[in-house]
Scaffold this motif. Structure first.
Motif, mmCIF file in Angstrom:
data_model
loop_
_atom_site.group_PDB
_atom_site.id
_atom_site.type_symbol
_atom_site.label_atom_id
_atom_site.label_comp_id
_atom_site.label_asym_id
_atom_site.label_seq_id
_atom_site.Cartn_x
_atom_site.Cartn_y
_atom_site.Cartn_z
ATOM 1 N N SER A 170 0.639 -0.719 -0.046
ATOM 2 C CA SER A 170 -0.222 0.294 -0.510
ATOM 3 C C SER A 170 1.159 1.058 -0.251
ATOM 4 C CB SER A 170 -1.106 -0.139 1.175
ATOM 5 O OG SER A 170 -2.094 -1.018 1.318
ATOM 6 N N GLU A 171 1.938 1.227 1.175
ATOM 7 C CA GLU A 171 2.681 2.077 1.325
ATOM 8 C C GLU A 171 3.616 2.559 -0.491
ATOM 9 O OE1 GLU A 171 4.757 5.610 2.311
ATOM 10 O OE2 GLU A 171 3.429 4.374 3.726
ATOM 11 N N VAL A 203 0.489 4.532 -3.145
ATOM 12 C CA VAL A 203 0.306 5.257 -2.342
ATOM 13 C C VAL A 203 1.388 6.348 -3.087
ATOM 14 C CG1 VAL A 203 -1.819 4.897 -1.300
ATOM 15 C CG2 VAL A 203 0.624 6.118 0.026
ATOM 16 N N VAL A 242 -6.381 3.821 -3.009
ATOM 17 C CA VAL A 242 -5.884 2.310 -2.284
ATOM 18 C C VAL A 242 -7.517 1.891 -1.294
ATOM 19 C CG1 VAL A 242 -4.335 0.758 -0.888
ATOM 20 C CG2 VAL A 242 -3.730 2.548 -2.782
ATOM 21 N N THR A 243 -7.535 0.888 -1.550
ATOM 22 C CA THR A 243 -8.050 -0.151 -0.025
ATOM 23 C C THR A 243 -7.544 -1.258 0.491
ATOM 24 O OG1 THR A 243 -10.278 1.201 -1.389
ATOM 25 C CG2 THR A 243 -10.161 -0.385 0.211
ATOM 26 N N LEU A 244 -7.431 -0.826 1.618
ATOM 27 C CA LEU A 244 -6.285 -1.867 2.122
ATOM 28 C C LEU A 244 -7.201 -3.032 2.895
ATOM 29 C CD1 LEU A 244 -3.684 -3.944 2.972
ATOM 30 C CD2 LEU A 244 -3.713 -1.790 4.871
ATOM 31 N N LEU A 259 -0.067 5.651 6.211
ATOM 32 C CA LEU A 259 -1.115 5.511 4.940
ATOM 33 C C LEU A 259 -2.551 6.153 5.380
ATOM 34 C CD1 LEU A 259 -1.563 1.214 4.330
ATOM 35 C CD2 LEU A 259 -0.238 3.045 3.598
ATOM 36 N N LYS A 311 -2.163 9.360 3.483
ATOM 37 C CA LYS A 311 -2.189 9.156 2.090
ATOM 38 C C LYS A 311 -4.044 8.575 1.516
ATOM 39 C CE LYS A 311 1.996 10.512 1.225
ATOM 40 N NZ LYS A 311 1.894 11.050 0.087
ATOM 41 N N VAL A 336 -5.828 5.894 2.084
ATOM 42 C CA VAL A 336 -6.216 4.699 2.322
ATOM 43 C C VAL A 336 -6.909 4.350 3.494
ATOM 44 C CG1 VAL A 336 -5.234 2.476 2.385
ATOM 45 C CG2 VAL A 336 -3.507 4.517 1.958
#
Length: 675
Positions: free
Chosen positions: A511-512, A515, A558-560, A584, A587, A589
């Motif tokens: 994810s990092e 983004v 981003v969707t985690l 995150l 950003k 997320v």
């Protein structure tokens, strides 16, 4: 002519001279609490043999109420003096110097007896402190001074009085924790009275020929922290009170700004110490994220300090200074500031060690000795487990052949180093490459090991790592689905809207990676400071920037997601998980928990929630990245088993748990130490 003339220059303190400008900063390892004083002594003696100029022990409590937690090491009895004498004698016999840190935790003490200037509870402890009265304050001063006297009796070359990181003395300095209206509170002159009195009386007690380091918080990073004018005022008074050296403390433990994690730029706070240079006449030490001799030399050469403190780098390599002096800087095992085996262990009540160097704090227990009968050893897999096994085995005199199907060593470390904030992993892979060559290990890259090629070796070690786990989600074979491996190796470039399946360490890293855009903040200190809200304490109290500064926009939305209905990152490192979550969050997320993965199609990812698979939802994304765990790669091990060839299995091939380099390196080292 040395490559590091500033770093290796002696430092004359008048009554004694330090052989170089390197301080091994204080680390609470838990060793003193083992009561195995031979083990404690050997830990420090090994660093003395590595030629560090001066060491500081982990924090030693002056009394029960000031101890960091029940059962923590104190210096209150003759038995304590005798035990510490074992340490100082071993260090002196090894040619080193050592100071004992006196740590009064104040409201950070993890116990019901904790005391503080005011009854203001710490956010990192469940225990509210008792406010000290005049007699209580006098007791704390007397106990700290008596501890300094006992340290001298035990043979220490000095003490470090802990006045930073939000501990007891620091708590008196700022209105954030000091609400008093008597002579110990109110004006800054009153608030700084306690640390000055402690240093003055300690100097009277120990005499002139004894080092007193005062650890001074130069940037608090908490609301209502000190201004830099106050920092300078305190430093001048501490010098007058009799301190020999001023050491830099950065941030309180409760600060919500990372200060020593791997994503923090190297020497990120040396500029703060530089602001104090010239304001006092005694040497000044700078600290935090100084982890190579080149960085340390630059810090000194540019006038940021008179000396550098490097704590965890001395866990990673006890012979850091000796190797630098010998021109072997490339052989220094690098501290990657991961926190996994040091601080995470400390704050979990475990004995500290080092991911890169499992022998740290285990010097008497994990002994690497020359093998009585050299063997031919094949190591299959050049990831962290295989590399640690190969290097340790070769160090012991075995003939080692390292085989990997990839065209470079490092294994999954080569993916980790692609993640913004994990640039230190480049240096770790470089170090492994250096040591493989130094140890004369035969390397066969781009080679698939087979039963036939492994026949004839005395020992075979399987370190083949992991494979991504099959999540069996309908539609996962679509063109919009990618493995984390392909993404981090840049073989796949996801679109602007991405779902990441799996919120373990890999999911957070990916994810990092997704983004991020532009230069890594870890390589750009001004931008990193903006992102985290760090300012000059000369402009903003405590060094906290005014709210309102905005980090750069994310490169992607981003969707985690995770199956478990719990907080994202719950199982990440104890001291770093909050950093990853905060990064995150900055950003934007989106964290989604408690999901069932129903299917993937051209519209995106279809999920439901709970055991009843309720609330079917479409997460509209362009691409999906799979980070849903790993399984051991045992195919070669199974073939060897069938062929009746004895072998050892280590690392991810043994247990596929979140790319656990700490466990892999420890396992590889320990196995090789026994062959």
């Amino acid at each position: 002519m040395t490559t590091y003339p500033h770093l290796l220059a002696p430092l004359d303190l008048g009554f004694t001279t330090l052989k170089n400008r390197v301080l091994m900063g204080s680390m609470h390892t838990g060793l003193e609490e083992t009561k195995d004083w031979n083990r404690v002594a050997e830990f420090y003696a090994e660093r003395a043999r590595g030629d560090v100029g001066l060491m500081v022990t982990g924090g030693i409590g002056p009394n029960l109420e000031g101890s960091v937690l029940p059962g923590a090491a104190m210096m209150t009895t003759q038995t304590d003096i005798d035990n510490h004498g074992i340490v100082t004698k071993r260090v002196h016999d090894a040619g080193g110097k050592i100071a004992m840190q006196i740590l009064h935790a104040g409201r950070y003490a993890y116990g019901p007896m904790c005391v503080a200037p005011s009854a203001v509870k710490s956010p990192i402890s469940p225990f509210p402190p008792s406010e000290l009265d005049e007699d209580g304050i006098e007791k704390q001063i007397s106990d700290i001074v008596a501890t300094a006297e006992r340290a001298k009796q035990a043979g220490y070359d000095g003490v470090e009085i802990m006045g930073s990181e939000g501990y007891f003395l620091n708590q008196f300095l700022v209105t954030h924790t000091n609400k008093r209206t008597d002579r110990w509170g109110g004006s800054y002159e009153n608030r700084m009275r306690l640390p000055i009195e402690v240093v003055r009386r300690a100097r009277e007690a120990v005499g002139t020929d004894f080092i007193i380091i005062y650890r001074l918080s130069m940037i608090d990073l908490v609301p209502n922290g000190s201004t830099f004018d106050e920092v300078v005022q305190l430093a001048k008074e501490i010098e007058k009170a009799g301190a020999t050296i001023i050491n830099t403390g950065i941030g309180w433990h409760e600060a919500r700004i990372p200060t020593i994690a791997t994503s923090v730029p190297r020497a990120a706070f040396a500029w703060v110490t530089k602001k104090l240079m010239g304001q006092v006449g005694i040497p000044v030490i700078t600290s935090n994220r100084i982890n190579t001799p080149d960085v340390a030399e630059d810090v000194l050469a540019t006038g940021c300090a008179d000396m550098v403190s490097m704590a965890r780098p001395m866990l990673a390599d006890a012979h850091f200074v000796a190797k630098a002096a010998a021109g072997n800087g490339a052989q220094i095992a690098p501290c990657i500031a991961c926190n996994q085996a040091c601080l995470d262990h400390t704050f979990s009540g475990k004995l500290s060690s080092c991911l890169v160097n499992p022998r740290a704090c285990n010097e008497t227990e994990l002994v690497i000795e020359t093998a009585t009968t050299p063997k031919s050893i094949a190591v299959v897999g050049a990831g962290p487990a295989g590399l640690s096994a190969a290097i340790t085995a070769a160090e012991r005199g075995h003939k080692v052949t390292l085989i990997d199907r990839a065209d470079e060593i490092g294994g999954q470390l080569n993916m980790a180093k692609q993640v913004p904030g994990k640039e230190e992993f480049w240096g770790l892979v470089d170090w492994y490459r250096t040591m493989v060559a130094e140890m004369g290990i035969e390397v066969r890259l781009g080679t698939e090991a087979t039963v036939e090629t492994l026949t004839g070796f005395d020992e075979v070690i399987i370190a083949t790592g992991v494979l991504p786990r099959d999540t069996a989600i309908p539609g996962q074979d679509g063109a919009n689905v990618h493995s984390y491996i392909d993404v981090l190796k840049k073989r796949s470039v996801p679109g602007k809207r991405v779902a990441v399946i799996g919120a373990g360490g890999i999911g957070f890293d990916v994810s990092e990676f997704l983004v991020h855009q532009g230069d890594s903040l870890t390589e750009n200190l001004p931008d990193w400071m903006v992102e985290w809200g760090v300012s000059d304490p000369g402009e903003h109290r405590g060094g906290l920037a005014p709210e309102g500064s905005q980090p750069d926009a994310p490169a992607r939305a981003v969707t985690l997601l995770q199956r478990k209905a719990e907080k994202h990152g719950k199982r990440l490192g104890k001291t770093t998980g909050w950093i990853h979550r905060a990064a995150l969050n900055m950003k934007d997320v989106q964290f989604v928990a408690g999901v069932n993965y129903e299917r993937i199609d051209d519209d995106g990812l279809h999920v439901s929630f709970g055991e009843a698979r309720e609330n079917p939802t479409l997460i509209e994304v362009d691409d999906i990245v799979m980070c849903a765990g790993q399984v051991p790669d045992r195919s070669l091990a199974d073939a060897l088993e069938q062929a009746g060839i004895a072998h050892h299995i280590i690392g991810g091939a043994d247990v596929a748990a979140e790319l656990d380099a700490k466990r892999a390196i420890d396992q590889g080292t320990r196995l090789a130490a026994t062959l």
